[in-house]
Write an enzyme that holds these catalytic residues in place. Structure first.
Site, PDB file in Angstrom:
ATOM      1  N   GLU A 180      48.013  18.706  28.818  1.00 16.96           N
ATOM      2  CA  GLU A 180      48.694  20.020  28.734  1.00 16.96           C
ATOM      3  C   GLU A 180      48.251  20.896  27.567  1.00 16.96           C
ATOM      4  O   GLU A 180      49.094  21.446  26.863  1.00 16.96           O
ATOM      5  CB  GLU A 180      50.215  19.805  28.663  1.00 16.96           C
ATOM      6  CG  GLU A 180      50.780  19.048  29.846  1.00 16.96           C
ATOM      7  CD  GLU A 180      52.300  18.861  29.766  1.00 16.96           C
ATOM      8  OE1 GLU A 180      52.903  19.274  28.767  1.00 16.96           O
ATOM      9  OE2 GLU A 180      52.871  18.306  30.716  1.00 16.96           O
ATOM     10  N   ASN A 228      44.541  15.838  31.782  1.00 17.20           N
ATOM     11  CA  ASN A 228      45.731  15.868  32.644  1.00 17.20           C
ATOM     12  C   ASN A 228      46.570  17.115  32.354  1.00 17.20           C
ATOM     13  O   ASN A 228      46.805  17.448  31.197  1.00 17.20           O
ATOM     14  CB  ASN A 228      46.560  14.606  32.319  1.00 17.20           C
ATOM     15  CG  ASN A 228      47.646  14.317  33.333  1.00 17.20           C
ATOM     16  OD1 ASN A 228      47.371  14.276  34.534  1.00 17.20           O
ATOM     17  ND2 ASN A 228      48.873  14.116  32.871  1.00 17.20           N
ATOM     18  N   HIS A 267      53.940  18.270  39.540  1.00 13.14           N
ATOM     19  CA  HIS A 267      55.395  18.456  39.438  1.00 13.14           C
ATOM     20  C   HIS A 267      55.742  19.755  40.171  1.00 13.14           C
ATOM     21  O   HIS A 267      55.588  20.841  39.628  1.00 13.14           O
ATOM     22  CB  HIS A 267      55.825  18.574  37.973  1.00 13.14           C
ATOM     23  CG  HIS A 267      55.689  17.309  37.193  1.00 13.14           C
ATOM     24  ND1 HIS A 267      56.422  16.175  37.496  1.00 13.14           N
ATOM     25  CD2 HIS A 267      54.920  16.989  36.123  1.00 13.14           C
ATOM     26  CE1 HIS A 267      56.094  15.219  36.624  1.00 13.14           C
ATOM     27  NE2 HIS A 267      55.186  15.681  35.798  1.00 13.14           N
ATOM     28  N   GLU A 297      51.438  12.759  38.571  1.00 12.23           N
ATOM     29  CA  GLU A 297      52.874  12.733  38.258  1.00 12.23           C
ATOM     30  C   GLU A 297      53.681  13.413  39.367  1.00 12.23           C
ATOM     31  O   GLU A 297      54.627  14.172  39.090  1.00 12.23           O
ATOM     32  CB  GLU A 297      53.137  13.437  36.908  1.00 12.23           C
ATOM     33  CG  GLU A 297      52.297  12.912  35.763  1.00 12.23           C
ATOM     34  CD  GLU A 297      52.608  13.573  34.408  1.00 12.23           C
ATOM     35  OE1 GLU A 297      53.652  14.232  34.265  1.00 12.23           O
ATOM     36  OE2 GLU A 297      51.798  13.390  33.488  1.00 12.23           O
ATOM     37  N   ASP A 299      56.139  14.858  41.860  1.00  8.63           N
ATOM     38  CA  ASP A 299      57.534  14.891  42.308  1.00  8.63           C
ATOM     39  C   ASP A 299      57.827  16.310  42.780  1.00  8.63           C
ATOM     40  O   ASP A 299      57.094  17.235  42.465  1.00  8.63           O
ATOM     41  CB  ASP A 299      58.538  14.364  41.258  1.00  8.63           C
ATOM     42  CG  ASP A 299      58.520  15.039  39.909  1.00  8.63           C
ATOM     43  OD1 ASP A 299      57.900  16.131  39.785  1.00  8.63           O
ATOM     44  OD2 ASP A 299      59.130  14.497  38.969  1.00  8.63           O
TER      45      ASP A 299
HETATM   46  C1  XIL Z   1      58.516  12.843  30.652  1.00 11.88           C
HETATM   47  C2  XIL Z   1      59.307  11.562  30.916  1.00 11.88           C
HETATM   48  O1  XIL Z   1      59.457  11.417  32.297  1.00 11.88           O
HETATM   49  C3  XIL Z   1      60.661  11.637  30.247  1.00 11.88           C
HETATM   50  O2  XIL Z   1      61.318  10.388  30.336  1.00 11.88           O
HETATM   51  C4  XIL Z   1      60.508  12.030  28.780  1.00 11.88           C
HETATM   52  O3  XIL Z   1      61.787  12.224  28.209  1.00 11.88           O
HETATM   53  C5  XIL Z   1      59.696  13.299  28.637  1.00 11.88           C
HETATM   54  O4  XIL Z   1      58.440  13.126  29.269  1.00 11.88           O
HETATM   55  N1  XIL Z   1      54.462  15.743  31.810  1.00 11.88           N
HETATM   56  C6  XIL Z   1      54.015  14.552  31.303  1.00 11.88           C
HETATM   57  C7  XIL Z   1      54.934  13.388  31.184  1.00 11.88           C
HETATM   58  O5  XIL Z   1      52.805  14.428  31.068  1.00 11.88           O
HETATM   59  O6  XIL Z   1      54.610  12.544  30.108  1.00 11.88           O
HETATM   60  C8  XIL Z   1      56.367  13.836  31.096  1.00 11.88           C
HETATM   61  O7  XIL Z   1      57.192  12.675  31.131  1.00 11.88           O
HETATM   62  C9  XIL Z   1      56.708  14.792  32.206  1.00 11.88           C
HETATM   63  C10 XIL Z   1      55.845  16.037  32.116  1.00 11.88           C
END
Ligand code: XIL
Length: 397
Positions: A180, A228, A267, A297, A299
């Site tokens: 990020e 990522n 996401h 990731e 969802d």
């Molecule tokens: C999130 C976790 O799911 C949570 O448990 C934590 O509190 C914060 O981080 N992008 C990412 C992940 O790269 O590491 C993040 O994970 C979600 C967003």
């Protein structure tokens, strides 16, 4: 109602016995060979209609993010081991967790995940080495009050990457080296597209990316090293962020920086636009640079009645949710270099979404009672069809 799942077993790796499952099927059903980090040999059978077994037929790894509860609570551990062939530590490899006090390390959570993965024939996606968030307080405070200079910050990052990557040398399939650092439409972008206000870019400049990849490569030359981020494949109408990431990683490749892959987090939120076709084109864009790609990731969240039951407040969203999951998987399936599809957790009860996005939830593929949702069946069906119809996607990485 949310099922109570508070019983936690005392060991993190007694899973095969607890579950009565195993991974031999992976070995005989065309599971992707991963010669650099062979999956542990294992004794039994993963259900043939599980996501991992179906994905194995087409050389794809299907993953989940796992925190300690998904490795130790029996019902959750059964799903973690039975459905997925690659694990990402949800938080356990982040700097804040592994070095809470300067020079004092806590590898417990990370070690447990690596052990669990080995016992269950799974690979590991290491996550994440350089990120603005979840940094230890001693580091951010030291930088803020000037006791850590930029030169010292650079050397601390070098040390952090070297220590962590070396500790798990040979045990990590893909590392998210940097996370990020590119600007969104609401951030201030530098001319090269990096976020001018990102902690790392602000203090160490754009060149830190190449350094981070080189340091990680020196510590484990066989791990696949990824960049990522989110909104970098199909979510952003202008596609500006995609273009910036694409052009930057192209430059890194041209300079011989050891970058192997781009991870699109995935996401999604049903209230925003998303194009599966665009996602596929963008993934292909990275792939055309000679990189592997991964959904890291996934969802899909939506507005819900409350954080406990997580029933969508709008009926069409119950259709949009599995649809968008399917669109993401189809995009990955259509791109030969897409090597893994990881869901950020798997059940709504444990998801990070309700705690972070007010009023939203329903983002995963199992509901709050651990029943499979339409999104699960959508992914299962896509994998089945891919196994029958897609071109041979087995690869030899
Ligand atoms: C999130 C976790 O799911 C949570 O448990 C934590 O509190 C914060 O981080 N992008 C990412 C992940 O790269 O590491 C993040 O994970 C979600 C967003």
């Amino acid at each position: 109602m949310k099922l109570s799942r508070l019983a936690v077993i005392g060991t993190t790796v007694g899973t095969a016995a607890v579950l009565g499952i195993s991974t031999a099927a992976m070995a005989t059903s065309g599971a992707p060979a991963a010669p650099k980090h062979p999956a542990a040999a294992s004794a039994t059978t993963v259900a043939p209609d599980s996501l991992r077994a179906l994905a194995a037929k087409i050389g794809l790894r299907i993953g989940t993010a796992a925190g300690p509860s998904r490795l130790t609570t029996p019902q959750l551990a059964a799903i973690t081991a039975g459905q997925f062939s690659v694990l990402t530590p949800e938080n356990e490899m982040k700097w804040q967790v592994v070095e809470p006090t300067q020079g004092q390390f806590d590898w417990t959570g990370a070690d447990n995940l690596v052990k669990f993965a080995k016992a269950n024939g799974q690979l590991v996606r290491g996550h994440t080495l350089m990120w603005h968030s979840q940094l230890p307080d001693w580091l951010t405070t030291g930088v803020a009050n000037g006791t850590i200079s930029d030169a010292q910050l650079k050397s601390l990052l070098h040390q952090h990457i070297t220590t962590e990557v070396s500790r798990y040398k040979g045990k990590i399939w893909q590392w998210d080296v940097a996370n990020e650092v590119f600007a969104n439409s609401w951030d201030t972008a530098q001319p090269d597209g990096l976020n001018a206000n990102d902690f790392w870019i602000q203090h160490l400049g754009s060149g830190i990316l190449a350094d981070a990849f080189r340091w990680a490569h020196a510590a484990d030359p066989h791990a696949l090293l990824c960049y990522n981020d989110f909104n970098i494949a199909g979510e952003d109408g202008t596609n500006a962020k995609y273009q910036n990431v694409h052009d930057f990683v192209a430059k890194l490749k041209a300079q011989g920086v050891p970058i192997d892959c781009v991870g699109e987090q995935g996401h999604l939120d049903t209230q925003y636009g998303f194009s599966g076709t665009r996602m596929q084109q963008d993934l292909q864009g990275y792939a055309s640079l000679g990189l592997k790609v991964a959904i890291t990731e996934a969802d899909v969240r939506t507005f819900v009645n409350n954080a406990t039951d997580q029933v969508p407040t709008s009926n069409p969203e119950t259709l949009a949710q599995p649809y968008e999951f399917g669109q993401m998987l189809k995009a990955c399936l259509a791109v030969k270099n897409c090597i893994s599809f990881t869901i950020w957790g798997f059940d709504d009860a444990e998801s990070w979404v309700p705690g972070v996005f007010a009023g939203e939830g329903y983002s995963d593929i199992y509901d709050v009672n651990l029943n499979k949702k339409d999104a699960y069946f959508e992914l299962q069906q896509d994998l089945r069809l891919a196994a029958f119809g897609a071109p041979d996607r087995r690869r030899t990485f």
